[in-house]
Design a protein around this motif. Structure first.
Motif, mmCIF file in Angstrom:
data_model
loop_
_atom_site.group_PDB
_atom_site.id
_atom_site.type_symbol
_atom_site.label_atom_id
_atom_site.label_comp_id
_atom_site.label_asym_id
_atom_site.label_seq_id
_atom_site.Cartn_x
_atom_site.Cartn_y
_atom_site.Cartn_z
ATOM 1 N N UNK A 193 -4.302 -7.767 -1.679
ATOM 2 C CA UNK A 193 -3.503 -8.397 -2.623
ATOM 3 C C UNK A 193 -4.091 -8.181 -4.104
ATOM 4 N N UNK A 194 -4.943 -9.053 -4.248
ATOM 5 C CA UNK A 194 -5.008 -9.372 -5.859
ATOM 6 C C UNK A 194 -5.740 -10.738 -5.352
ATOM 7 N N UNK A 195 -5.625 -11.881 -6.223
ATOM 8 C CA UNK A 195 -6.334 -12.744 -6.797
ATOM 9 C C UNK A 195 -5.215 -13.977 -5.574
ATOM 10 N N UNK A 196 -7.219 -14.368 -5.513
ATOM 11 C CA UNK A 196 -7.402 -14.941 -3.980
ATOM 12 C C UNK A 196 -6.770 -16.145 -4.128
ATOM 13 N N UNK A 197 -7.036 -16.587 -5.430
ATOM 14 C CA UNK A 197 -7.072 -18.185 -5.818
ATOM 15 C C UNK A 197 -5.626 -18.628 -5.117
ATOM 16 N N UNK A 198 -3.869 -18.125 -5.227
ATOM 17 C CA UNK A 198 -3.047 -18.321 -4.924
ATOM 18 C C UNK A 198 -2.443 -17.455 -3.876
ATOM 19 N N UNK A 199 -3.687 -16.771 -3.022
ATOM 20 C CA UNK A 199 -2.974 -15.889 -2.056
ATOM 21 C C UNK A 199 -3.141 -16.613 -0.901
ATOM 22 N N UNK A 200 -1.847 -16.836 -0.250
ATOM 23 C CA UNK A 200 -2.033 -17.641 1.099
ATOM 24 C C UNK A 200 -2.477 -17.048 2.504
ATOM 25 N N UNK A 201 -2.153 -16.072 2.251
ATOM 26 C CA UNK A 201 -2.196 -14.985 3.883
ATOM 27 C C UNK A 201 -3.956 -14.853 4.139
ATOM 28 N N UNK B 276 -6.012 -16.708 6.812
ATOM 29 C CA UNK B 276 -7.268 -15.592 7.840
ATOM 30 C C UNK B 276 -8.273 -16.589 7.493
ATOM 31 N N UNK B 277 -8.944 -17.401 6.192
ATOM 32 C CA UNK B 277 -10.232 -17.638 6.657
ATOM 33 C C UNK B 277 -10.518 -19.122 7.164
ATOM 34 N N UNK B 278 -9.639 -20.124 7.388
ATOM 35 C CA UNK B 278 -9.257 -20.701 7.642
ATOM 36 C C UNK B 278 -9.114 -20.573 8.982
ATOM 37 N N UNK C 129 -10.792 -10.402 10.945
ATOM 38 C CA UNK C 129 -11.621 -9.596 9.507
ATOM 39 C C UNK C 129 -10.560 -8.552 9.005
ATOM 40 N N UNK C 130 -10.067 -8.293 9.895
ATOM 41 C CA UNK C 130 -9.017 -6.780 8.875
ATOM 42 C C UNK C 130 -8.164 -7.676 8.273
ATOM 43 N N UNK C 131 -7.700 -9.101 8.840
ATOM 44 C CA UNK C 131 -6.276 -9.088 8.413
ATOM 45 C C UNK C 131 -6.894 -9.923 7.111
ATOM 46 N N UNK C 132 -8.519 -10.715 6.645
ATOM 47 C CA UNK C 132 -9.049 -11.013 5.267
ATOM 48 C C UNK C 132 -9.015 -9.900 4.516
ATOM 49 N N UNK C 133 -9.527 -8.086 4.923
ATOM 50 C CA UNK C 133 -9.583 -7.133 4.446
ATOM 51 C C UNK C 133 -8.274 -7.088 3.539
#
Length: 156
Positions: A39-47, A51-53, A30-34
């Motif tokens: 970091x911004x744009x979620x479409x190209x955010x690998x982290x 984390x969601x996976x 949950x902390x990693x997702x937050x």
């Protein structure tokens, strides 16, 4: 629903894994997702996607463990004796190679062949059920037919 036989040790191990997932892994993801969202744009955010996976895996495992623990029927092998049944620790000798093996027959969710914990639904365990010391056991396995002799049965 069908009860799942399990030893006390297997039940405790699954409880410990559930506690670890709920108290450590879940808050960490949950902390990693937050942090990834910041970091911004979620479409190209690998982290974020990673984390969601991981969160999906953790939540799925939590549900699975809660279900298994809810259906568990804890059996104490120390209270048993006689022919081979669930919970028995069995010492066998392969009649072809003279190789000795020791396995404990346990529930499917605690089975680990490398640790000598044999799934009760496995071909070998099914063939052993009801046998006594000195009996010969013929087992049809995926690797071919095997013959074992039961050397010793313990309920520990």
């Amino acid at each position: 629903m069908e009860k799942l036989p399990m030893t006390r040790a297997g039940f405790s191990a699954l409880e410990a894994e559930l506690k670890q997932l709920k108290s450590v892994e879940r808050p960490a993801v949950i902390q990693a997702i937050a942090e990834a969202r910041e970091l911004g744009d979620l479409k190209e955010n690998a982290e974020y996607h990673s984390a969601r996976e991981k969160q999906g895996f953790i939540e799925g495992r939590i549900k699975e463990l809660e279900s298994v623990l809810g259906l568990a029927e804890v059996i104490d092998p120390k209270t048993l004796n006689g022919p081979i049944k669930f919970g028995a620790t069995v010492q066998l000798v392969d009649e072809d190679t003279d190789e000795e093996k020791t396995w404990q027959i346990v529930g499917e969710h605690e089975a680990n062949i490398e640790k000598g914990l044999l799934n009760i639904k496995s071909p070998i365990a099914r063939a052993l059920i009801g046998k006594e010391e000195g009996d010969s056991v013929e087992v049809r396995t995926p690797g071919g037919d095997k013959s074992y002799e039961v050397l010793k049965i313990d309920y520990i």
